[in-house]
Design an enzyme around this catalytic site. Structure first.
Site, PDB file in Angstrom:
ATOM      1  CG  ASP A  10      -1.826   1.122   1.372  1.00 19.09           C
ATOM      2  OD1 ASP A  10      -2.274   1.635   0.340  1.00 19.09           O
ATOM      3  OD2 ASP A  10      -2.115   1.509   2.518  1.00 19.09           O
ATOM      4  CG  ASP A  12      -2.372   7.323   0.436  1.00 18.39           C
ATOM      5  OD1 ASP A  12      -1.481   8.156   0.240  1.00 18.39           O
ATOM      6  OD2 ASP A  12      -3.305   7.140  -0.356  1.00 18.39           O
TER       7      ASP A  12
END
Lengths: 177, 177
Positions: A10, A12
């Site tokens: 991922d 963020d």
């Protein structure tokens, strides 16, 4: 075909330190300084008096382009990239204006990641990989591989997934040192 | 959790008629008219005398925003969307400037597709779904579900995947009528 294991990473809150960025934008906007300690355990919308503050910051031009890196992310992702099939998977579609900023950000900080390794989606349940490193349990819940929960202020009370406290912990998990 | 089957649908050459767009750009650029019949069975790079022509068109602003639709794509995708979990999956990362154009294009022609259903990636081997509708066999080869080859000028000689001649054929495949 490669026999390397695949890891979906991922952006963020995992590669990038979104929390620090929110706090900086909040200070610029309001003059009020909030520490990282004060927001531990709170969902995004409850970190500030105005529940819409985070969404307002996300909409500002350059927000995603100027996100600070999480500590050791560059070194550990480089090492992972040398030994695994790495994909950077970001649920970016909610913020379509962020797509180019995110792509430019990756090019700057992770130049060894090719465009073939980048995925921008809305719902990660379509992702097939052996591991997923993510700070949101809803992404890990729909994942069929091994989910690794990257520590973040909003998930400190979540149980049920192996927790990675930081990128050094990720390195230790995959390489033992 | 939903028990609906999941279908990953490609954009270029499947929802959109890229071939017609290439031929139109080529005519504007050179004044030379080439028919769809003349390029059957040729790879993209061999459709025009200049092998870089297609890449030059792809780089023009608005190329992706103004792509024509394939016949019946809207109606059949609407019907599929009412009965399956649909994801629009485009290998858009090679052309990062196309990301916003593609997103706007989808909003215009497929307004019932939400941002949660859009995936922009570089390599589709990370996609997990029950079906994939794509015009490139390299995307179907790495796919673990059922691959459906959408007919295109560059794939007419390919065997090994069930061929969908057009969107009416897709409708028949999934609904029987």
């Amino acid at each position: 075909m490669s026999t390397r294991k695949t890891i979906a990473i991922d952006m963020d809150g995992v590669l990038a330190n979104n929390m620090a960025h929110y706090l900086a934008y909040h200070f610029i906007e309001t003059g009020i300084s909030i520490t990282e300690e004060e927001i531990q355990g709170k969902p995004e919308a409850e970190c500030f008096e105005d529940p819409k503050a985070v969404y307002r910051y996300l909409e500002k031009p350059d927000f995603f382009r100027t996100l600070p890196l999480n500590s050791s992310a560059q070194d550990v992702v480089k090492r992972l990239n040398d030994n695994f099939n790495i994909y950077i998977v970001s649920a970016a579609m909610e913020f379509p204006w962020s797509l180019v900023e995110k792509f430019e950000w990756l090019k700057e900080y992770f130049p060894f990641i090719t465009w073939q390794q980048v995925v921008f989606c809305g719902d990660k349940s379509i992702i097939k990989a052996d591991y997923m490193i993510d700070d949101h349990i809803y992404n890990l819940r729909s994942f069929s591989g091994k989910g690794l929960l990257f520590n973040a202020y909003h998930n400190i009370n979540e149980l049920g997934f192996e927790r990675m406290n930081d990128w050094k912990a990720v390195e230790k998990y995959f390489f033992g040192n």
